[in-house]
Design a protein around this motif. Structure first.
Motif, PDB file in Angstrom:
ATOM      1  N   GLY A  39      33.542 -10.185  15.732  1.00 57.73           N
ATOM      2  CA  GLY A  39      33.095  -8.724  16.306  1.00 57.73           C
ATOM      3  C   GLY A  39      32.847  -7.931  14.908  1.00 57.73           C
ATOM      4  O   GLY A  39      32.242  -7.016  15.447  1.00 57.73           O
ATOM      5  N   LEU A  40      32.794  -8.591  13.834  1.00 54.59           N
ATOM      6  CA  LEU A  40      32.696  -7.675  12.830  1.00 54.59           C
ATOM      7  C   LEU A  40      31.139  -7.310  12.689  1.00 54.59           C
ATOM      8  O   LEU A  40      30.327  -8.193  12.486  1.00 54.59           O
ATOM      9  N   THR A  41      30.784  -6.125  12.773  1.00 57.44           N
ATOM     10  CA  THR A  41      29.402  -5.677  12.679  1.00 57.44           C
ATOM     11  C   THR A  41      29.214  -4.413  11.743  1.00 57.44           C
ATOM     12  O   THR A  41      29.700  -3.537  11.611  1.00 57.44           O
ATOM     13  N   ILE A  42      28.004  -4.744  11.033  1.00 56.64           N
ATOM     14  CA  ILE A  42      27.412  -3.703   9.995  1.00 56.64           C
ATOM     15  C   ILE A  42      26.192  -3.426  10.342  1.00 56.64           C
ATOM     16  O   ILE A  42      25.204  -4.217  10.621  1.00 56.64           O
ATOM     17  N   LEU A  43      25.921  -2.102  10.703  1.00 54.49           N
ATOM     18  CA  LEU A  43      24.463  -1.738  11.071  1.00 54.49           C
ATOM     19  C   LEU A  43      23.884  -1.318   9.693  1.00 54.49           C
ATOM     20  O   LEU A  43      24.358  -0.696   8.940  1.00 54.49           O
ATOM     21  N   PRO A  44      22.263  -1.463   9.768  1.00 49.51           N
ATOM     22  CA  PRO A  44      21.579  -0.706   8.809  1.00 49.51           C
ATOM     23  C   PRO A  44      21.610   0.678   8.772  1.00 49.51           C
ATOM     24  O   PRO A  44      21.778   1.588   9.910  1.00 49.51           O
ATOM     25  N   THR A  45      21.303   1.454   7.855  1.00 49.22           N
ATOM     26  CA  THR A  45      21.183   2.806   7.642  1.00 49.22           C
ATOM     27  C   THR A  45      19.686   2.833   7.186  1.00 49.22           C
ATOM     28  O   THR A  45      19.483   2.818   5.793  1.00 49.22           O
ATOM     29  N   HIS A  46      18.791   3.424   8.062  1.00 50.82           N
ATOM     30  CA  HIS A  46      17.378   3.727   7.581  1.00 50.82           C
ATOM     31  C   HIS A  46      17.345   5.065   6.787  1.00 50.82           C
ATOM     32  O   HIS A  46      18.098   5.855   6.756  1.00 50.82           O
ATOM     33  N   ARG A  47      16.421   4.862   5.940  1.00 53.74           N
ATOM     34  CA  ARG A  47      15.842   6.064   5.258  1.00 53.74           C
ATOM     35  C   ARG A  47      14.597   7.076   5.725  1.00 53.74           C
ATOM     36  O   ARG A  47      13.607   6.341   5.855  1.00 53.74           O
ATOM     37  N   LEU A  48      14.680   8.084   5.644  1.00 50.97           N
ATOM     38  CA  LEU A  48      13.451   9.196   6.067  1.00 50.97           C
ATOM     39  C   LEU A  48      13.200   9.839   4.852  1.00 50.97           C
ATOM     40  O   LEU A  48      13.954  10.495   4.200  1.00 50.97           O
ATOM     41  N   VAL A  49      12.016   9.892   4.504  1.00 48.52           N
ATOM     42  CA  VAL A  49      11.557  10.557   3.539  1.00 48.52           C
ATOM     43  C   VAL A  49      10.560  11.600   3.724  1.00 48.52           C
ATOM     44  O   VAL A  49       9.806  11.454   4.737  1.00 48.52           O
ATOM     45  N   SER A  50      10.765  12.869   3.202  1.00 49.18           N
ATOM     46  CA  SER A  50       9.901  14.105   3.457  1.00 49.18           C
ATOM     47  C   SER A  50       9.815  14.902   2.390  1.00 49.18           C
ATOM     48  O   SER A  50      10.356  14.900   1.256  1.00 49.18           O
ATOM     49  N   ARG A  51       9.046  16.056   2.341  1.00 44.64           N
ATOM     50  CA  ARG A  51       8.586  17.116   1.444  1.00 44.64           C
ATOM     51  C   ARG A  51       8.258  16.505   0.251  1.00 44.64           C
ATOM     52  O   ARG A  51       8.564  16.915  -0.937  1.00 44.64           O
ATOM     53  N   LEU A  52       7.237  15.421   0.375  1.00 50.78           N
ATOM     54  CA  LEU A  52       6.827  15.001  -0.991  1.00 50.78           C
ATOM     55  C   LEU A  52       5.353  15.517  -1.008  1.00 50.78           C
ATOM     56  O   LEU A  52       4.439  15.643  -0.008  1.00 50.78           O
ATOM     57  N   ALA A  53       4.894  16.168  -2.090  1.00 51.67           N
ATOM     58  CA  ALA A  53       3.719  16.710  -2.488  1.00 51.67           C
ATOM     59  C   ALA A  53       2.517  16.049  -2.401  1.00 51.67           C
ATOM     60  O   ALA A  53       2.740  15.076  -3.327  1.00 51.67           O
ATOM     61  N   HIS A  54       1.333  16.335  -1.804  1.00 49.70           N
ATOM     62  CA  HIS A  54       0.120  15.426  -1.869  1.00 49.70           C
ATOM     63  C   HIS A  54       0.287  14.107  -1.596  1.00 49.70           C
ATOM     64  O   HIS A  54      -0.187  13.076  -2.468  1.00 49.70           O
ATOM     65  N   PHE A  55       1.203  13.657  -0.753  1.00 52.31           N
ATOM     66  CA  PHE A  55       1.471  12.275  -0.486  1.00 52.31           C
ATOM     67  C   PHE A  55       0.468  11.745   0.319  1.00 52.31           C
ATOM     68  O   PHE A  55      -0.246  12.173   1.089  1.00 52.31           O
ATOM     69  N   ASP A  56      -0.031  10.166  -0.309  1.00 54.03           N
ATOM     70  CA  ASP A  56      -1.313   9.536   0.240  1.00 54.03           C
ATOM     71  C   ASP A  56      -0.730   8.305   0.315  1.00 54.03           C
ATOM     72  O   ASP A  56       0.031   7.494  -0.485  1.00 54.03           O
ATOM     73  N   PHE A  57      -0.797   7.606   1.810  1.00 56.56           N
ATOM     74  CA  PHE A  57      -0.013   6.317   2.052  1.00 56.56           C
ATOM     75  C   PHE A  57      -0.867   5.305   1.226  1.00 56.56           C
ATOM     76  O   PHE A  57      -0.216   4.263   0.803  1.00 56.56           O
ATOM     77  N   ASP A  58      -1.869   5.426   1.413  1.00 54.62           N
ATOM     78  CA  ASP A  58      -2.985   4.091   0.964  1.00 54.62           C
ATOM     79  C   ASP A  58      -2.781   4.233  -0.669  1.00 54.62           C
ATOM     80  O   ASP A  58      -2.573   3.082  -1.314  1.00 54.62           O
ATOM     81  N   ARG A  59      -2.654   5.286  -1.642  1.00 51.27           N
ATOM     82  CA  ARG A  59      -2.130   5.028  -2.927  1.00 51.27           C
ATOM     83  C   ARG A  59      -0.887   4.659  -3.036  1.00 51.27           C
ATOM     84  O   ARG A  59      -0.537   3.683  -3.993  1.00 51.27           O
ATOM     85  N   PHE A  60       0.228   4.965  -2.170  1.00 48.29           N
ATOM     86  CA  PHE A  60       1.330   4.642  -2.281  1.00 48.29           C
ATOM     87  C   PHE A  60       1.489   2.928  -2.103  1.00 48.29           C
ATOM     88  O   PHE A  60       2.096   2.214  -2.981  1.00 48.29           O
ATOM     89  N   ARG A  61       0.659   2.463  -0.933  1.00 50.98           N
ATOM     90  CA  ARG A  61       0.430   1.092  -0.907  1.00 50.98           C
ATOM     91  C   ARG A  61       0.137   0.335  -2.062  1.00 50.98           C
ATOM     92  O   ARG A  61       0.537  -0.791  -2.287  1.00 50.98           O
ATOM     93  N   ALA A  62      -1.057   0.946  -2.598  1.00 51.37           N
ATOM     94  CA  ALA A  62      -1.579   0.367  -3.691  1.00 51.37           C
ATOM     95  C   ALA A  62      -0.686   0.220  -5.118  1.00 51.37           C
ATOM     96  O   ALA A  62      -0.686  -0.973  -5.673  1.00 51.37           O
ATOM     97  N   ASN A  63       0.147   1.373  -5.189  1.00 52.48           N
ATOM     98  CA  ASN A  63       0.833   1.396  -6.261  1.00 52.48           C
ATOM     99  C   ASN A  63       1.933   0.165  -6.136  1.00 52.48           C
ATOM    100  O   ASN A  63       2.584  -0.460  -7.201  1.00 52.48           O
ATOM    101  N   LEU A  64       2.399  -0.515  -5.273  1.00 53.12           N
ATOM    102  CA  LEU A  64       3.320  -1.469  -4.848  1.00 53.12           C
ATOM    103  C   LEU A  64       2.591  -2.631  -4.838  1.00 53.12           C
ATOM    104  O   LEU A  64       3.586  -3.881  -4.758  1.00 53.12           O
ATOM    105  N   THR A  65       1.451  -2.781  -4.727  1.00 51.07           N
ATOM    106  CA  THR A  65       0.612  -4.166  -4.642  1.00 51.07           C
ATOM    107  C   THR A  65       1.321  -5.164  -5.617  1.00 51.07           C
ATOM    108  O   THR A  65       1.361  -6.406  -5.269  1.00 51.07           O
ATOM    109  N   PRO A  66       1.226  -4.775  -6.782  1.00 52.46           N
ATOM    110  CA  PRO A  66       2.120  -5.962  -7.790  1.00 52.46           C
ATOM    111  C   PRO A  66       3.224  -6.498  -7.474  1.00 52.46           C
ATOM    112  O   PRO A  66       3.620  -7.376  -8.056  1.00 52.46           O
TER     113      PRO A  66
END
Length: 453
Positions: free
Chosen positions: A256-283
């Protein structure tokens, strides 16, 4: 050597009170709303001791800690709390539904005392660092009440499940104490005083290493209190109650031993752009989208996304990312999978091999830090980061505009926790969520006098 001792616990008299009205979740999981509901449930609710109200007029001789001490003495005198006549080991089981699933499990362990050991004795191992604030709170409460009301949660390794078999035999009898808590978890307790049973447990645990699953602050509080008592006495009495701490012991191979994940929420990022973020991680990451244009498509996309996130992904490390839906209701869930050729030893030279095996470390170091510029210092102050156990709740927070991104993780494996702890390493904060929590007040240990041998 893990030394296990039975003890005479103080427990609520169920002829006087209903357990559902008086027991609480652990102190660090009690929200202000929960605190108020506990106070309303019964004048004998453990909340008055475990996490009492702080009042504006509090002063050194009348405060939350002194009131807790008065309450425990008052309840013992009124026989609301009654000490068991003989020392016991307490078999403790929890039957529960795994959150977000239809899977029902039972986790079984036992409550006993163990000798408080310094970490360098290599009997007790931690997997998290502690903070000074919670320890200052807990030790002042312990000084005043001389009582441990909450459980330490220790893991031990018993691959053959020998101890579990003995515990399960006890659990086949009817439980003298049981209660259904506010999260739908059924807690059951069996006191066992049989000397042969106790001896079997003691001998079987002698060579075990103990890994703290939950309760790092409480364990270090017990260490500090032990040291204070030694200094005050001017000697070390190996049988003094202050040399021991109360804990629940659970096998790493428990079904019965169970470990649940703890998800992360990100907020208060100035000028955040998802497409640019995704491109930064492509490598470093390949990404896959699960788009939707309406509510019906969203349900299908979410189901497919979650199935892919939770499957092994052919050995690749993967994270869920949700940037929210646009006003028309269209949007997408994303899966970011670490590229097979990624050289983590080169990318993270200052991180141990065991740490590099943790998804949460890759998330923080490669995605949050390199992709978003959220440093470890910013994480520590929670400037841009908050945490959520439920995936659906994390996603809803983004939809409401309370967060810009949700990062969705798979749970850490228990073997990873123990490997890191036994190797002398620690994990990032909020890496593990052992579920369900151990109720406070199931058994209470008065840290007074000497332990009966």
């Amino acid at each position: 050597m893990a030394e296990i001792q039975p003890f005479r616990a103080y427990r609520y008299d169920t002829n006087r009170v209903a357990l559902r009205d008086v027991l609480t979740q652990p102190y660090d999981k009690i929200t202000p709303a929960m605190q108020e509901s506990y106070y309303a449930a019964s004048p004998y609710n453990l909340i008055a001791i475990e996490k009492g109200r702080v009042l504006p007029a509090d002063e050194p001789r009348n405060n939350v800690y002194s009131r807790a001490a008065s309450k425990i003495e008052e309840w013992i005198a009124a026989r609301i709390l009654v000490q068991d006549v003989v020392p016991n080991i307490y078999v403790y089981s929890q039957e529960f539904l795994v959150p977000g699933t239809h899977t029902r499990r039972t986790r079984i362990g036992f409550i006993a005392l163990t000798r408080v050991e310094n970490y360098d004795a290599e009997v007790v191992f931690r997997h998290e660092h502690t903070l000074s604030g919670p320890k200052a709170d807990r030790i002042e409460l312990l000084r005043q009440t001389r009582a441990q009301t909450g459980q330490l949660f220790f893991l031990y390794d018993d691959r053959a499940r020998q101890i579990d078999t003995w515990l399960e035999q006890i659990a086949r009898t009817s439980a003298p104490n049981e209660l259904l808590d506010e999260f739908g978890v059924m807690h059951r307790l069996w006191p066992v005083s049989d000397r042969a049973f106790v001896k079997r447990i003691q001998v079987a645990m002698l060579e075990k290493k103990l890994v703290i699953a939950d309760g790092h602050h409480r364990y270090e509080t017990a260490l500090n209190f032990r040291n204070e008592c030694r200094a005050r006495a001017g000697k070390t009495d190996p049988h003094a109650a202050s040399e021991f701490a109360m804990a629940t012991f659970i096998n790493t191979h428990s079904r019965g031993l169970t470990i649940l994940p703890t998800h992360r929420l990100v907020s208060r990022l100035a000028h955040f752009d998802f497409d640019r973020f995704r491109a930064n991680l492509t490598p470093l990451f390949d990404w896959y989208s699960y788009p939707f244009a309406n509510a019906e498509e969203r349900a299908t996309a979410y189901e497919e996304f979650r199935k892919d996130l939770e499957r092994p992904n052919h050995g690749r490390r993967a994270f869920g990312v949700y940037p929210g839906a646009i006003h028309s209701g269209a949007g997408a869930f994303y899966l970011f999978a670490l590229q097979r050729q990624a050289d983590l030893e080169t990318l993270l030279p200052d991180v141990s091999e065991a740490q590099r095996g943790l998804d949460v470390v890759l998330l923080h170091r490669l995605i949050l830090e390199k992709g978003l510029g959220i440093t470890l210092e910013a994480v520590a102050t929670e400037k841009n980061l908050s945490y959520e156990r439920e995936m659906d709740v994390a996603i809803a927070a983004v939809d409401r505009g309370e967060a810009q991104l949700a990062f969705l993780l798979n749970p850490v494996r228990v073997e990873q926790v123990t490997k890191i702890a036994l190797g002398g390493d620690v994990m990032p904060q909020k890496s593990t969520d052992f579920y369900p929590k151990l109720l406070s007040g199931v058994a209470i240990f008065r840290v007074e006098g000497r332990i009966e041998d």
